[in-house]
Design a protein around this motif. Structure first.
Motif, mmCIF file in Angstrom:
data_model
loop_
_atom_site.group_PDB
_atom_site.id
_atom_site.type_symbol
_atom_site.label_atom_id
_atom_site.label_comp_id
_atom_site.label_asym_id
_atom_site.label_seq_id
_atom_site.Cartn_x
_atom_site.Cartn_y
_atom_site.Cartn_z
ATOM 1 N N PRO A 39 0.895 -1.294 -0.034
ATOM 2 C CA PRO A 39 -0.016 -0.056 0.117
ATOM 3 C C PRO A 39 1.158 1.312 0.110
ATOM 4 O O PRO A 39 0.427 2.287 0.656
ATOM 5 C CB PRO A 39 -0.848 -0.004 1.237
ATOM 6 N N THR A 40 1.906 1.249 -0.848
ATOM 7 C CA THR A 40 2.785 2.584 -0.861
ATOM 8 C C THR A 40 2.060 3.657 -1.909
ATOM 9 O O THR A 40 2.726 4.722 -1.886
ATOM 10 C CB THR A 40 4.237 2.193 -1.274
ATOM 11 N N GLY A 77 9.327 -1.022 3.433
ATOM 12 C CA GLY A 77 9.786 -0.864 2.351
ATOM 13 C C GLY A 77 10.478 -2.273 1.734
ATOM 14 O O GLY A 77 11.263 -2.713 2.080
ATOM 15 N N ASP A 78 9.846 -2.638 0.461
ATOM 16 C CA ASP A 78 10.168 -3.899 -0.260
ATOM 17 C C ASP A 78 11.374 -3.306 -1.108
ATOM 18 O O ASP A 78 10.982 -2.445 -1.853
ATOM 19 C CB ASP A 78 9.021 -4.271 -1.081
ATOM 20 N N PRO A 79 12.577 -3.869 -1.031
ATOM 21 C CA PRO A 79 13.489 -3.659 -1.946
ATOM 22 C C PRO A 79 13.365 -4.124 -3.442
ATOM 23 O O PRO A 79 14.172 -3.862 -4.250
ATOM 24 C CB PRO A 79 14.916 -3.862 -1.509
ATOM 25 N N GLU A 162 15.663 -2.656 5.054
ATOM 26 C CA GLU A 162 15.208 -3.182 3.833
ATOM 27 C C GLU A 162 15.661 -4.633 3.944
ATOM 28 O O GLU A 162 15.062 -5.559 3.059
ATOM 29 C CB GLU A 162 15.499 -2.405 2.626
ATOM 30 N N PHE A 163 16.981 -4.854 4.233
ATOM 31 C CA PHE A 163 17.532 -6.258 4.022
ATOM 32 C C PHE A 163 16.594 -7.210 5.029
ATOM 33 O O PHE A 163 16.622 -8.355 4.340
ATOM 34 C CB PHE A 163 19.013 -6.305 4.718
ATOM 35 N N THR A 164 15.981 -6.859 6.010
ATOM 36 C CA THR A 164 15.152 -7.772 6.856
ATOM 37 C C THR A 164 13.724 -7.781 6.237
ATOM 38 O O THR A 164 13.074 -8.664 6.480
ATOM 39 C CB THR A 164 14.915 -7.257 8.244
ATOM 40 N N TYR A 165 13.258 -7.234 5.159
ATOM 41 C CA TYR A 165 12.077 -7.319 4.422
ATOM 42 C C TYR A 165 11.503 -8.834 4.174
ATOM 43 O O TYR A 165 10.616 -9.289 4.485
ATOM 44 C CB TYR A 165 11.792 -6.415 3.362
ATOM 45 N N GLN A 166 12.637 -9.363 3.537
ATOM 46 C CA GLN A 166 12.340 -11.069 2.970
ATOM 47 C C GLN A 166 11.976 -11.736 4.513
ATOM 48 O O GLN A 166 11.266 -12.717 4.486
ATOM 49 C CB GLN A 166 13.495 -11.525 2.603
ATOM 50 N N ILE A 167 12.566 -11.515 5.596
ATOM 51 C CA ILE A 167 11.991 -12.210 6.931
ATOM 52 C C ILE A 167 10.732 -11.791 7.293
ATOM 53 O O ILE A 167 9.889 -12.775 7.590
ATOM 54 C CB ILE A 167 13.059 -11.835 8.059
ATOM 55 N N LEU A 168 10.487 -10.581 7.228
ATOM 56 C CA LEU A 168 9.042 -10.104 7.403
ATOM 57 C C LEU A 168 7.846 -10.732 6.407
ATOM 58 O O LEU A 168 7.072 -11.133 7.139
ATOM 59 C CB LEU A 168 8.696 -8.737 7.523
#
Length: 417
Positions: A39-40, A77-79, A162-168
């Motif tokens: 939803p950005t 923020g999805d990179p 943003e590096f941790t986005y994939q964990i979330l």
């Protein structure tokens, strides 16, 4: 044809984490599956519609779709697909975007056999210690660095956030698997690494044989190699506030013969026989543009409803026949939103003065008079040849517009102030 084979025929599958395992699961049960929506922005665009169309196909086959609106991940923020860090938006902006996108999803999927959730509801409750102990410990930095979404950003730089986005995102899949029995995540090709992380997390926390799968859709390119989904004016939005249903309809109607069959397969729910019949018409009767018309009808109906299709086709017929006097003021605003525009006062004006205003329609009085005498000028659907004609701007279209046509196809719009 089962749903996986159908998706392959349509060219809608880029990768799967385990195709045979997923196909076997679908033979034996109806599943729950999800797509995440970021939803950005206040609206999703046509690129987002590809995985959502797959979700709709599963819904039509009796499966249960879930939409995850990223109220939590969106704030991080999805990179994916980004060359630099996203600018983080305030929470109140996200809340408004989440509300608007939720309405769009309801319009696409209805209210029965479908659910919308917001990952802010569970991610916001996750404290830092729990995040690191319960989840962070299960992710290898070495593996995370090799994911395309991270590897592509290492040279330019990527924040820890943003590096941790994939964990979330992996936590999302695990949470949905545990609480809603979701077994499949569908996303864009750039999401494969994130989706794989979710499958791996479920395998680590639940068991290595747990039936959880990922599926991605390919990046859709036009026959000329350019990315599909952009127009001269920008993104093709699904919210009618940002792009009218008429313009949406026209975007699909104007697709080339080289692309239309591919788009029919990906974006419509027509069966194989119907699409192959339309493909024959493209080959044998391309001038009729039957495939383009059907594409525009089907996609506009899915996104905006049948009434919007009928309105778009009505405007198209009127413009094709040149009967612009039969348009309403609101239809004029929609149909001529992209044409060259001038502003005029709500007072009677000499036609030559109108035509040379700001030199948008005619460059000189001499050219204006010449075009009038030659019958090349039409005002509000009426051909004008009298160079001394006085135009009343308030006469038509609720006093808001004057439609000027020069020649057979060149339209201009005068907005009455």
């Amino acid at each position: 044809m089962d749903i996986i084979e159908d998706l392959k025929w349509r060219g809608s599958i880029k990768q799967t984490t385990d195709e045979s395992g997923l196909a076997n699961l679908l033979k034996h049960k109806k599943i729950s599956l999800y797509v995440g929506v970021d939803p950005t922005a206040k609206s999703i665009h046509i690129g987002n519609l590809i995985p959502l169309t797959i979700l709709k196909r599963f819904q039509n086959a009796g499966h249960r779709p879930v939409i995850v609106v990223g109220g939590g991940t969106g704030m991080i923020g999805d990179p994916s697909g980004k060359a630099s860090e996203r600018k983080l938006l305030p929470k109140d902006v996200f809340d408004e975007n989440v509300s608007r996108i939720t309405k769009q999803m309801t319009r696409l999927f209805g209210k029965d056999g479908f659910e919308i959730v917001n990952n802010y509801d569970w991610l916001s409750k996750l404290d830092l210690i729990s995040f690191l102990r319960d989840y962070g410990k299960l992710f290898s930095i070495n593996v995370m660095l090799k994911r395309d979404v991270v590897a592509s950003r290492l040279q330019a730089g990527i924040s820890f956030t943003e590096f941790t986005y994939q964990i979330l995102q992996a936590i999302d899949f695990y949470t949905l698997f545990k609480e809603k029995a979701v077994q499949l995540q569908v996303g864009g090709a750039d999401q494969y690494g994130n989706i794989s992380s979710g499958v791996e997390l479920i395998h680590k926390l639940v068991g290595p044989d747990t039936e959880a799968f990922g599926l991605t859709v390919p990046l859709l390119l036009k026959s000329d190699g350019t990315k599909f989904g952009k127009s001269v004016g920008g993104a093709i939005w699904l919210d009618p506030e940002f792009l009218s249903p008429y313009e949406f309809y026209q975007f699909f109607y104007n697709q080339t013969d080289a692309d239309v069959v591919k788009l029919l397969k990906i974006f419509t729910f027509l069966n194989r026989e119907e699409i192959e019949e339309l493909a024959d018409k493209v080959k044998n009767e391309p001038e009729k543009r039957e495939a383009q018309r059907r594409l525009a009808e089907e996609v506009t109906k899915f996104v905006h409803g049948q009434t919007a299709v009928e309105e778009a086709e009505k405007i198209s017929r009127i413009l094709f026949n040149g009967d612009v006097e039969n348009l309403t003021a609101s239809q004029v605003a929609v149909a001529f939103s992209g044409v060259p525009t001038i502003e005029v006062a709500d007072q009677k004006t000499d036609i030559v003065e109108l035509l040379v205003k700001d030199k948008v329609i005619e460059k000189s009085r001499r050219q204006a008079r010449e075009d009038l005498k030659n019958g090349a000028i039409t005002i509000n659907g009426e051909k004008i040849s009298n160079v001394n004609k006085v135009i009343d701007p308030t006469e038509k279209f609720d006093g808001r517009f004057i439609i000027i046509r020069r020649g057979k196809k060149k339209y201009f719009l005068a907005k009455v102030q």
